[in-house]
Design a protein around this motif. Structure first.
Motif, PDB file in Angstrom:
ATOM      1  N   GLY A  56       0.883  -1.225   0.060  1.00  0.00           N
ATOM      2  CA  GLY A  56      -0.091   0.090  -0.069  1.00  0.00           C
ATOM      3  C   GLY A  56       0.956   1.260   0.046  1.00  0.00           C
ATOM      4  O   GLY A  56       2.051   1.092   0.093  1.00  0.00           O
ATOM      5  N   ALA A  57       0.113   2.462  -0.200  1.00  0.00           N
ATOM      6  CA  ALA A  57       0.969   3.714  -0.302  1.00  0.00           C
ATOM      7  C   ALA A  57       1.602   4.188   1.046  1.00  0.00           C
ATOM      8  O   ALA A  57       2.744   4.838   1.155  1.00  0.00           O
ATOM      9  CB  ALA A  57      -0.281   4.781  -0.643  1.00  0.00           C
ATOM     10  N   GLY A  58       1.110   3.552   2.212  1.00  0.00           N
ATOM     11  CA  GLY A  58       1.652   3.861   3.318  1.00  0.00           C
ATOM     12  C   GLY A  58       2.976   3.066   3.919  1.00  0.00           C
ATOM     13  O   GLY A  58       3.595   3.383   4.792  1.00  0.00           O
ATOM     14  N   PHE A  59       3.111   1.988   3.028  1.00  0.00           N
ATOM     15  CA  PHE A  59       4.382   1.046   3.526  1.00  0.00           C
ATOM     16  C   PHE A  59       5.727   1.726   3.471  1.00  0.00           C
ATOM     17  O   PHE A  59       6.188   1.581   4.530  1.00  0.00           O
ATOM     18  CB  PHE A  59       4.226  -0.102   2.508  1.00  0.00           C
ATOM     19  CG  PHE A  59       5.624  -1.111   2.740  1.00  0.00           C
ATOM     20  CD1 PHE A  59       5.215  -2.059   3.658  1.00  0.00           C
ATOM     21  CD2 PHE A  59       6.588  -1.180   2.219  1.00  0.00           C
ATOM     22  CE1 PHE A  59       6.341  -2.949   3.860  1.00  0.00           C
ATOM     23  CE2 PHE A  59       7.720  -1.796   2.192  1.00  0.00           C
ATOM     24  CZ  PHE A  59       7.493  -2.946   3.228  1.00  0.00           C
ATOM     25  N   ALA A  60       6.098   2.599   2.548  1.00  0.00           N
ATOM     26  CA  ALA A  60       7.425   2.888   2.358  1.00  0.00           C
ATOM     27  C   ALA A  60       7.497   3.752   3.475  1.00  0.00           C
ATOM     28  O   ALA A  60       8.664   3.637   4.313  1.00  0.00           O
ATOM     29  CB  ALA A  60       7.476   3.727   1.065  1.00  0.00           C
ATOM     30  N   PRO A  61       6.766   4.874   3.883  1.00  0.00           N
ATOM     31  CA  PRO A  61       7.209   5.700   5.042  1.00  0.00           C
ATOM     32  C   PRO A  61       7.013   5.080   6.408  1.00  0.00           C
ATOM     33  O   PRO A  61       7.895   5.253   7.299  1.00  0.00           O
ATOM     34  CB  PRO A  61       5.801   6.802   4.942  1.00  0.00           C
ATOM     35  CG  PRO A  61       5.055   6.346   4.332  1.00  0.00           C
ATOM     36  CD  PRO A  61       5.504   5.566   3.171  1.00  0.00           C
ATOM     37  N   ALA A  62       6.175   3.862   6.462  1.00  0.00           N
ATOM     38  CA  ALA A  62       5.974   3.170   7.756  1.00  0.00           C
ATOM     39  C   ALA A  62       7.352   2.318   7.789  1.00  0.00           C
ATOM     40  O   ALA A  62       7.993   2.307   8.985  1.00  0.00           O
ATOM     41  CB  ALA A  62       4.824   2.363   7.666  1.00  0.00           C
ATOM     42  N   ALA A  82       2.456  12.726  -0.886  1.00  0.00           N
ATOM     43  CA  ALA A  82       2.673  11.514  -0.021  1.00  0.00           C
ATOM     44  C   ALA A  82       4.315  11.163  -0.356  1.00  0.00           C
ATOM     45  O   ALA A  82       5.091  10.732   0.853  1.00  0.00           O
ATOM     46  CB  ALA A  82       1.816  10.671  -0.244  1.00  0.00           C
ATOM     47  N   VAL A  83       4.645  11.290  -1.543  1.00  0.00           N
ATOM     48  CA  VAL A  83       5.886  10.779  -2.001  1.00  0.00           C
ATOM     49  C   VAL A  83       7.025  11.510  -1.408  1.00  0.00           C
ATOM     50  O   VAL A  83       8.077  11.280  -1.045  1.00  0.00           O
ATOM     51  CB  VAL A  83       5.930  10.449  -3.361  1.00  0.00           C
ATOM     52  CG1 VAL A  83       7.516  10.179  -4.126  1.00  0.00           C
ATOM     53  CG2 VAL A  83       4.828   9.387  -3.977  1.00  0.00           C
ATOM     54  N   VAL A  84       6.810  12.972  -1.727  1.00  0.00           N
ATOM     55  CA  VAL A  84       7.527  13.901  -1.189  1.00  0.00           C
ATOM     56  C   VAL A  84       8.018  13.957   0.280  1.00  0.00           C
ATOM     57  O   VAL A  84       9.020  14.042   0.564  1.00  0.00           O
ATOM     58  CB  VAL A  84       7.202  15.462  -1.717  1.00  0.00           C
ATOM     59  CG1 VAL A  84       7.844  16.503  -0.881  1.00  0.00           C
ATOM     60  CG2 VAL A  84       6.917  15.482  -3.323  1.00  0.00           C
ATOM     61  N   VAL A  85       7.046  13.820   1.045  1.00  0.00           N
ATOM     62  CA  VAL A  85       7.097  13.730   2.477  1.00  0.00           C
ATOM     63  C   VAL A  85       7.866  12.457   3.077  1.00  0.00           C
ATOM     64  O   VAL A  85       8.965  12.575   3.510  1.00  0.00           O
ATOM     65  CB  VAL A  85       5.822  13.786   3.195  1.00  0.00           C
ATOM     66  CG1 VAL A  85       5.850  13.354   4.612  1.00  0.00           C
ATOM     67  CG2 VAL A  85       4.916  15.078   2.823  1.00  0.00           C
ATOM     68  N   THR A  86       7.612  11.342   2.029  1.00  0.00           N
ATOM     69  CA  THR A  86       8.424  10.157   2.474  1.00  0.00           C
ATOM     70  C   THR A  86       9.827  10.162   2.197  1.00  0.00           C
ATOM     71  O   THR A  86      10.903  10.093   2.890  1.00  0.00           O
ATOM     72  CB  THR A  86       7.706   8.973   1.889  1.00  0.00           C
ATOM     73  OG1 THR A  86       6.529   8.735   2.114  1.00  0.00           O
ATOM     74  CG2 THR A  86       8.463   7.638   2.179  1.00  0.00           C
ATOM     75  N   GLY A  87      10.142  10.861   0.975  1.00  0.00           N
ATOM     76  CA  GLY A  87      11.548  10.789   0.543  1.00  0.00           C
ATOM     77  C   GLY A  87      12.280  11.768   1.120  1.00  0.00           C
ATOM     78  O   GLY A  87      13.319  11.631   1.608  1.00  0.00           O
ATOM     79  N   VAL A  88      11.770  13.109   1.274  1.00  0.00           N
ATOM     80  CA  VAL A  88      12.523  14.076   2.111  1.00  0.00           C
ATOM     81  C   VAL A  88      12.373  13.825   3.480  1.00  0.00           C
ATOM     82  O   VAL A  88      13.673  14.098   3.928  1.00  0.00           O
ATOM     83  CB  VAL A  88      11.661  15.698   1.648  1.00  0.00           C
ATOM     84  CG1 VAL A  88      12.333  16.691   2.503  1.00  0.00           C
ATOM     85  CG2 VAL A  88      11.523  15.678   0.173  1.00  0.00           C
ATOM     86  N   GLY A  89      11.425  13.210   4.032  1.00  0.00           N
ATOM     87  CA  GLY A  89      11.606  13.055   5.541  1.00  0.00           C
ATOM     88  C   GLY A  89      12.458  12.089   5.812  1.00  0.00           C
ATOM     89  O   GLY A  89      13.373  12.267   6.889  1.00  0.00           O
TER      90      GLY A  89
END
Lengths: 479, 204
Positions: free
Chosen positions: A337-343, A406-413
């Motif tokens: 899912g979309a939340g997998f990468a940040p989690a 969502a992608v920007v927050v994950t990558g930059v974060g």
């Protein structure tokens, strides 16, 4: 183990008035009351941390006045866990848990709402106290009362939200849904909120002692200078691991489940989450166990057992959840899912922080009291914020938050977390002392490391800004 | 028609709804217990760190409770017994509510609140009789902090009793969970106080 459809809402729709957020029992509104200010505070925190890192690039030159630098350090120490990490995760739990257990909203919704506002008021008090001479650890801190009052409000507020989350999973879940069959994110929220209910009151009791002592004689707790030592145990590990169990639950809840998946995998996830929350033992006993390698082999082994219990058990729990996540990746990236990468990345950062902390408690390594301690705290706090973002994006179905932010927050974060924390690990091995901007040699690589850390904090600030904007915008679209 | 006997089991009974109020009260009691036991743990730490002195009986003891401060045993023991009695009365309210006996439930809850106030009065009497001055030392500071915290919890119990009493007086006995939760809360308060009583007043 899938999300349960909640019963249709029967309550009258809320009118959009100015006081609606104050009285709302809607879990989305309550989650916003906690989550949005926490996201904004993450932005403020990252900017302050960047300024503090800038100040430490050169220990012989002052960018800010000494008082301002000390205020920065006080803010950073006091508000990482309670200013954004814990509220972001609890806010996410309030948002997603009712849906996962088949409840219309959170149990004790008004208690949760009250808790959210109380936490916010407490956070404002703590921030204001840092600005107006209320720092624990200072020789003179005329407004330390305000800091203690603010911390008390923060703790009681988070307790109220945790009580609501715990009761939602324990008593408000669908009648035929056994606790053992609950979605892993709901299980994580249940275990973590219960651990918070056990550990936060111990901090509250210490705050009462310190506040009474500060006001009357300062005999027992050493006044403002001693307060930092007596409250320090609650500001980082192992207390932060209690909160990390919620992040582990979010990651476990996001993992795709194939119908043929063995039940043992679900059980392993639940045990892993519970192992992370086992840090509550160290938290309530206010214990950080050091590993002293001196002495006989028997003494070393005797030291090793409690050290491993307090420091490695939570690491094992996070490892179990991350291993399950890697298995899920093997089963097919498309199912993720979309939340997998940040989690996943967030909990990876938490694991790095945990390992760093365990390392700092080994006396033979000799990095205790260095900026490595700061780095471990940053890894955990920023990692938990990233995991919370995974929950908002992934467990909401991934439709409410637009894909690009969502992608920007994950990558930059993720980049920001690594860049802000990893240099602190390296600087720790170069003996840069923690929470100090003067007494160290800043020539050579140390200056570069502090500069890199400042850049990392700025990236985290950018990610926080993007995340808050995306959440606010998505809310408008939903309405 | 086959010869096999077809056995039909009755449908399973629907799962009973879980009790939010009681569950939340249990959680609050757990949190409250950690508050009190955490404070008592800190109390132990400071007491164990106190220097040694010779007692009036010639034994070496920790110099924690000032030698000239008497612990009023009548007041402290009376307060401990009161807390136990309150639990019995609170359980009487549950018993009456189960039998839809509004009169007795109201009476029991009023008595619970009254005895709670008596416990508050006993705590104030203990403070007056001990005559400790808050700014005189570490023992005094911590004594007032921990006993004050438990007193605040007891006051919250009295408030809970009054709310439950008005519900009972209005005939709202259908919400039996509230009365069960009320009794649970007083069990927690009694346990917390008795722990405090043993550590602070008995062990000294």
């Amino acid at each position: 183990m899938t999300a349960v459809q909640p019963p249709a809402a029967t309550a009258a729709p809320h009118r959009a008035t100015a006081v609606a957020p104050l009285v709302s029992t809607d879990s989305r509104t309550i989650a916003a009351v906690v989550g949005v200010p926490a996201g904004i505070w993450l932005l403020v925190y990252a900017v302050v941390a960047a300024l503090y890192s800038l100040e430490r690039i050169d220990s012989t030159r002052r960018v800010f006045e000494d008082e301002a630098t000390a205020q920065f350090a006080s803010l950073l120490r006091s508000t990482a866990l309670y200013g954004f990490a814990a509220p972001l995760l609890l806010g996410t739990a309030v948002l997603v848990v009712p849906r996962l257990v088949g409840s219309r909203t959170v149990a004790l919704a008004r208690t949760a709402s009250f808790g959210g506002w109380l936490w916010l008021a407490g956070l404002v008090m703590v921030a204001w106290a840092a600005v107006v001479d209320g720092r624990p650890g200072a020789e003179q801190a005329s407004m330390l009362d305000l800091h203690l009052l603010g911390m008390g409000a923060v703790v009681v507020g988070l307790l109220a939200v945790a009580l609501s989350v715990f009761t939602t999973v324990f008593a408000s879940r669908r009648p035929d849904l056994a606790l053992a069959d609950a979605q892993p994110a709901a299980w994580g929220a249940f275990v973590s909120s219960f651990a918070m209910l056990l550990s936060l009151p111990v901090l509250l009791g210490t705050l009462v002692y310190v506040a009474v002592d500060l006001r009357y004689g300062q005999f027992a707790f050493g006044g403002a200078e001693g307060a930092a030592g007596h409250l320090g145990w609650a500001l980082g590990a192992p207390q932060s691991y209690v909160v990390a169990a919620l992040g582990a639950g979010i990651l476990a809840g996001i993992l795709p489940r194939s119908p043929g998946a063995p039940r043992a995998l679900g059980a392993a996830l639940q045990v892993g989450i519970a192992l992370v929350a086992a840090a509550v033992v160290g938290s309530v006993t206010q214990t950080v166990v050091q590993l002293d390698a001196e002495g006989s082999a028997g003494e070393t082994v005797r030291n090793l057992v409690p050290w491993a219990f307090y420091n490695l058990l939570p690491v094992l729990g996070v490892l179990a959840v991350l291993a399950a996540a890697l298995l899920a990746v093997r089963s097919g990236v498309r199912q993720l899912g979309a939340g997998f990468a940040p989690a996943f990345l967030g909990m990876g950062m938490v694991l790095t922080g945990m390992v760093g902390h365990a390392l700092s408690t080994v006396e033979a390594v000799g990095v205790g009291g260095t900026v490595l301690d700061e780095g471990t705290g940053l890894y955990v706090a920023y990692g938990l914020a990233l995991a919370a973002w995974g929950g908002v994006v992934g467990l909401q179905g991934g439709r409410r938050i637009a894909v690009r932010p969502a992608v920007v927050v994950t990558g930059v974060g993720f980049l920001g977390t690594v860049l802000s924390s990893l240099p602190m690990y390296v600087a720790g091995f170069m003996d840069q002392p923690s929470w100090d901007s003067v007494d160290y040699d800043s020539s050579g690589a140390v200056a570069l490391l502090n500069g890199a850390s400042a850049a990392g904090h700025l990236l985290v600030a950018l990610a926080a800004l993007t995340a808050v904007a995306a959440v606010v915008r998505s809310k408008g679209e939903a309405a | 028609m086959s010869g096999a006997l077809e056995v039909r089991f009755p449908d399973a009974a629907p799962a009973a709804p879980r009790n939010v109020v009681v569950s939340a009260t249990v959680a609050v009691a757990a949190a409250g217990s950690m508050l009190v036991f955490g404070m008592l743990g800190t109390w132990f730490r400071f007491r164990d760190a106190a220097p040694l002195r010779e007692s009036s009986s010639g034994k070496m003891i920790r110099d924690w409770l000032p030698a000239d401060i008497p612990v009023p045993e009548v007041a402290t023991n009376t307060m401990a017994i009161t807390m136990v009695v309150i639990c019995v009365i609170a359980q009487w309210a549950v018993y009456s509510a189960k039998r839809d006996d509004s009169r007795h439930a109201t009476m029991a809850l009023a008595l619970t609140a009254f005895l709670g106030l008596a416990a508050v009065n006993a705590q104030v009497a203990i403070w007056v009789q001990m005559g400790l001055v808050l700014m005189d030392g570490a023992y005094q500071t911590m004594f007032y902090a921990v006993t004050g915290t438990v007193l605040a919890l007891i006051v919250s119990g009295v408030a809970f009793s009054l709310v439950a009493m008005f519900r009972a007086a209005a005939g709202r006995l259908g919400d039996r969970d509230v009365f069960t939760a009320h009794a649970l809360y007083w069990y927690f308060l009694a346990t917390a106080f008795i722990a405090l009583w043993f550590v602070v007043y008995v062990q000294k």
